[in-house]
Scaffold this active site. Structure first.
Site, PDB file in Angstrom:
ATOM      1  CE  LYS A  42      -3.762   2.213   2.607  1.00  0.00           C
ATOM      2  NZ  LYS A  42      -4.661   2.133   3.778  1.00  0.00           N
ATOM      3  CB  SER A  74      -7.928   4.229   3.034  1.00  0.00           C
ATOM      4  OG  SER A  74      -7.090   3.536   3.959  1.00  0.00           O
ATOM      5  CB  SER A  84      -8.685   1.413   5.985  1.00  0.00           C
ATOM      6  OG  SER A  84      -9.367   2.633   6.142  1.00  0.00           O
TER       7      SER A  84
END
Length: 485
Positions: free
Chosen positions: A76, A155, A179
């Site tokens: 990420k 997210s 998330s």
């Protein structure tokens, strides 16, 4: 090879059936051809990946391989990567290249894993749909066959979409209020948020420091266990890291579930959950009963306060953490500022997106003189009540189970103009972050052709138990193996 799990790829590399360089080229080719449909990556690191794959083959030849040596994956874009830009999905860090590795990044590098690039995300991890990224929205691989573009959740939507689309077998992620679990649920993959402090936050760009936690997204519980084996552990560079022995999370995956006590929080099965979603979750719980588990209803009486408490605490911490982005030391700087104040204000106005500005404003207000006691301090007291609710529940049961999200993946743009409705997408996940507990989302069926996630919540440091429960469920179901058309 793109349909193989991390465990299967590791075995093929160990047997010599394929080299890491060959495997990495296959994934890179697929990634470059397919990701235009999903926008799940911000940066593809082809040159670095091939160099890492070559080094991994040398490690194997020298007999120094781990389970991860030569296996492709992705980070990420919130984890700092030495020499590779780390944007956090923001214009503010569009061209930021860290001079060091995050602890998580370093651990995967030492294990010989091959990073293919950095996945897309909501700006500074603020969002539930992956539509706030400066680099464009991520599209959920599910639903595209009908011509609909749906959100992957946020997210960590880029990581979840990339795994669902079989662009990578696994990806790192972070969870501040859901998330990891919410995008895992919406994309039909498996995601784990560990206990707060179990995984180092050093080099992980901060949103809300008392809530952020690095974790894993992969197709199966077994692959999540393999990831956590690398990531977990004490780090003296992180003051919130907990010095506690790390077990082998794969060692207990096959233990039987007979006698497991499951609690169903009655506050999570309300009118806010659609009947179709509830049916899928309850069907999953019935599978656990067939495996020998017992089920009882429990109560989390303060769960209804979690959203309100979170959206005071998280923005307040974001306001403090994001004050460092001022155009002085690194990141974006406005052009031709008239003076210092002009540089500060224009840099932040131009560099941050709408959702980030909204949360900074809310957080600064909550921390301001005259409002700290009324909002922030009260929210922290509510947080303590929520922690106590979970502690009481775990005196009666071993794990809690609930829906991960109140609805399947919704259409892009459907909720962008209604922040409150968007915030309610995390209604079943936020309390876990406030309490600092571990939890994961496991694919558990479909509603209208879209994936549904089952959330499994554990007591502190019960990751092995969660992974065992998820793995046993995945031995008798195939939801985690379903692919988007």
């Amino acid at each position: 090879m793109h349909n193989k799990s991390v465990a299967e790829l590791s075995r093929k590399l160990e047997s010599g059936e394929i080299s890491s360089v060959e495997l990495t080229r296959q994934f890179l080719d697929r990634l470059k051809q397919e990701d235009g449909k999903y926008n799940s990556f911000i940066t593809i690191t082809e040159e670095e990946a091939l160099a890492g794959a070559s080094a991994a083959d040398e490690m194997r030849a020298a007999g120094k391989a781990t389970a991860w040596t030569g296996v492709p994956f992705a980070h990420k874009d919130i984890f700092c990567t030495n020499g590779v830009r780390t944007t956090c999905g923001s214009k503010m860090l569009e061209n930021f290249v860290p001079p060091y590795d995050a602890t998580v990044t370093e651990k995967f590098r030492q294990a010989g894993a091959v990073c293919l690039g950095k996945t897309n995300m909501d700006e500074f991890a603020m969002g539930s749909s992956n539509e706030s990224s400066y680099f464009g929205a991520v599209t959920n691989p599910w639903g595209l066959s009908s011509g609909e573009k749906r959100v992957p959740g946020g997210s960590s939507g880029g990581s979840a979409a990339a795994v669902a689309a079989r662009l990578v077998p696994a990806a790192t992620a972070t969870d501040t209020g859901g998330s990891i679990r919410q995008p895992a649920a919406l994309c039909g993959v498996t995601g784990l948020k560990p206990t707060y402090g179990r995984v180092s936050r050093y080099g992980m760009i901060a949103f809300a420091s008392s809530l952020d936690q690095g974790g894993t997204i992969a197709r199966s519980a077994e692959d999540n266990a393999l990831m956590l084996n690398v990531m977990a552990g004490f780090d003296p560079k992180d003051s919130t890291s907990i010095d506690r022995e790390v077990p082998d999370y794969t060692a207990t995956l096959n233990e039987p579930l007979k006698g497991l006590k499951i609690g169903l929080p009655k506050e999570y099965f309300t009118d806010q959950l659609s009947p179709a979603m509830e049916e899928q979750v309850r069907n999953a719980v019935k599978e656990y009963e067939k495996l020998g588990a017992t089920v009882k209803e429990v109560s989390l009486p303060n769960a209804k306060l979690a959203i309100a408490a979170y959206y005071v605490i998280a923005p307040a911490e974001a306001s403090a953490n994001l004050s460092r982005f001022d155009g002085v030391r690194y990141g974006y700087r406005c052009e031709d500022p008239k003076d210092l104040m002009d540089m500060y204000t224009r840099t932040r106005a131009e560099g941050f997106g709408a959702e980030v500005k909204r949360r900074i404003l809310v957080g600064t207000y909550a921390l301001s003189h005259g409002y700290y006691d009324a909002y922030y301090l009260k929210a922290q007291k509510v947080r303590r009540l929520i922690q106590q609710d979970f502690a009481n529940a775990f005196k009666e049961v071993d794990v809690l189970m609930s829906p991960t999200s109140p609805s399947p993946a919704f259409i892009q743009g459907e909720k962008t103009n209604d922040p409150v409705t968007m915030y309610l997408e995390d209604i079943f996940t936020i309390a876990i972050n406030l309490a600092g507990l571990p939890a994961m989302s496991v694919p558990a069926g479909f509603v209208d052709g879209l994936p549904v996630g089952l959330q499994i919540i554990g007591d502190y440091f019960a990751e092995a138990r969660l992974l065992n429960a998820a793995h046993q469920f995945q031995q008798v179901t195939d939801w985690h193996q379903r692919e988007p058309k």
